[in-house]
Design an enzyme around this catalytic site. Structure first.
Site, PDB file in Angstrom:
ATOM      1  N   ASP A  31       0.852  -1.194   0.000  1.00  0.00           N
ATOM      2  CA  ASP A  31       0.000   0.000   0.000  1.00  0.00           C
ATOM      3  C   ASP A  31       0.889   1.245   0.000  1.00  0.00           C
ATOM      4  O   ASP A  31       1.856   1.315   0.760  1.00  0.00           O
ATOM      5  CB  ASP A  31      -0.903  -0.028   1.243  1.00  0.00           C
ATOM      6  CG  ASP A  31      -2.036   0.976   1.147  1.00  0.00           C
ATOM      7  OD1 ASP A  31      -1.755   2.184   0.961  1.00  0.00           O
ATOM      8  OD2 ASP A  31      -3.196   0.571   1.261  1.00  0.00           O
ATOM      9  N   VAL A  97     -11.159   2.950  -3.006  1.00  0.00           N
ATOM     10  CA  VAL A  97     -10.814   2.441  -4.339  1.00  0.00           C
ATOM     11  C   VAL A  97     -11.813   1.342  -4.675  1.00  0.00           C
ATOM     12  O   VAL A  97     -11.905   0.336  -3.953  1.00  0.00           O
ATOM     13  CB  VAL A  97      -9.370   1.898  -4.368  1.00  0.00           C
ATOM     14  CG1 VAL A  97      -9.072   1.279  -5.725  1.00  0.00           C
ATOM     15  CG2 VAL A  97      -8.382   3.020  -4.062  1.00  0.00           C
ATOM     16  N   HIS A 101     -10.384  -5.050  -2.465  1.00  0.00           N
ATOM     17  CA  HIS A 101      -9.018  -5.289  -1.970  1.00  0.00           C
ATOM     18  C   HIS A 101      -9.072  -5.660  -0.500  1.00  0.00           C
ATOM     19  O   HIS A 101      -9.827  -5.095   0.276  1.00  0.00           O
ATOM     20  CB  HIS A 101      -8.116  -4.066  -2.184  1.00  0.00           C
ATOM     21  CG  HIS A 101      -8.727  -2.775  -1.723  1.00  0.00           C
ATOM     22  ND1 HIS A 101      -9.674  -2.087  -2.457  1.00  0.00           N
ATOM     23  CD2 HIS A 101      -8.541  -2.066  -0.599  1.00  0.00           C
ATOM     24  CE1 HIS A 101     -10.037  -1.010  -1.804  1.00  0.00           C
ATOM     25  NE2 HIS A 101      -9.375  -0.971  -0.659  1.00  0.00           N
TER      26      HIS A 101
HETATM   27  P1  5GP Z   1      -9.816   1.582   0.951  1.00  0.00           P
HETATM   28  O1  5GP Z   1      -9.946   2.849   1.757  1.00  0.00           O
HETATM   29  O2  5GP Z   1     -10.527   1.690  -0.377  1.00  0.00           O
HETATM   30  O3  5GP Z   1     -10.144   0.355   1.724  1.00  0.00           O
HETATM   31  O4  5GP Z   1      -8.270   1.458   0.660  1.00  0.00           O
HETATM   32  C1  5GP Z   1      -7.660   1.894  -0.508  1.00  0.00           C
HETATM   33  C2  5GP Z   1      -6.176   1.712  -0.276  1.00  0.00           C
HETATM   34  O5  5GP Z   1      -5.511   1.815  -1.502  1.00  0.00           O
HETATM   35  C3  5GP Z   1      -5.589   2.798   0.636  1.00  0.00           C
HETATM   36  O6  5GP Z   1      -4.972   2.168   1.756  1.00  0.00           O
HETATM   37  C4  5GP Z   1      -4.605   3.523  -0.259  1.00  0.00           C
HETATM   38  O7  5GP Z   1      -3.453   3.929   0.423  1.00  0.00           O
HETATM   39  C5  5GP Z   1      -4.308   2.490  -1.325  1.00  0.00           C
HETATM   40  N1  5GP Z   1      -3.965   3.070  -2.614  1.00  0.00           N
HETATM   41  C6  5GP Z   1      -4.642   4.030  -3.276  1.00  0.00           C
HETATM   42  N2  5GP Z   1      -4.064   4.284  -4.456  1.00  0.00           N
HETATM   43  C7  5GP Z   1      -2.991   3.446  -4.546  1.00  0.00           C
HETATM   44  C8  5GP Z   1      -2.005   3.239  -5.553  1.00  0.00           C
HETATM   45  O8  5GP Z   1      -1.976   3.872  -6.608  1.00  0.00           O
HETATM   46  N3  5GP Z   1      -1.057   2.301  -5.295  1.00  0.00           N
HETATM   47  C9  5GP Z   1      -1.051   1.587  -4.142  1.00  0.00           C
HETATM   48  N4  5GP Z   1      -0.088   0.686  -3.978  1.00  0.00           N
HETATM   49  N5  5GP Z   1      -1.976   1.750  -3.180  1.00  0.00           N
HETATM   50  C10 5GP Z   1      -2.940   2.675  -3.373  1.00  0.00           C
END
Ligand code: 5GP
Length: 148
Positions: A31, A97, A101
């Protein structure tokens, strides 16, 4: 950039990632905004915006890979005395996102990460009522699932 496409771009190799594991169905990578050092994400290669859209077989695989990488974290150089698996399904659940995930988050004492809110003491009747409602919805959606 449309957040839905970020992980699709990573799967396709159009965006950079620090890969930890890859097979035909699943990709795991670091992440970029880690909750704790070593925080990684496990995603399906075929995009699914939500759990409802995710092939359950691939969903099972996400968990299996997450389980394995949790063990790997504990054996790696990452400071890791415990692990949280976390999946946000839907905006109100904190999903940012919209490509499913599974977060694998290494934990150490005092790292500051936590899910804090807890309702206090719902009555057993309320727990039973909600249990029956959820079980009925599950039977409607999956009438041939084992145990029903
Ligand atoms: P959510 O809040 O949707 O559960 O988590 C999305 C996760 O994706 C976040 O922890 C964020 O840091 C990670 N993230 C967002 N964009 C990217 C990216 O371009 N690359 C990577 N490796 N992680 C990302």
């Amino acid at each position: 950039m449309d957040p839905y496409s970020i992980f699709a771009d990573i799967v396709a190799g159009r965006a950079p990632s620090s890969k930890v594991y890859e097979d035909a169905d699943v990709l795991a990578f670091m992440d970029i905004r880690p909750m704790t050092p070593g925080h990684l994400l496990v995603i399906p290669k075929v995009a699914a915006r939500s759990l409802a859209e995710l092939d359950p077989v691939v969903g099972g695989k996400l968990f299996r890979v997450g389980q394995r990488l949790a063990a790997a974290l504990r054996e790696s150089e990452v400071a890791c005395d415990g692990v949280n698996l976390f999946l946000a399904d839907g905006e109100v659940a904190g999903q940012e996102v919209f490509h499913v995930h599974l977060h694998v988050i290494p934990r150490t004492s005092g790292d500051g990460f936590g899910l804090r809110y807890r309702a206090t003491g719902p009555a057993r009747a309320d727990l039973d009522y909600l249990a029956a409602s959820i079980a009925a919805a599950d039977r409607r959606a999956s009438p041939q699932a084992s145990g029903n």
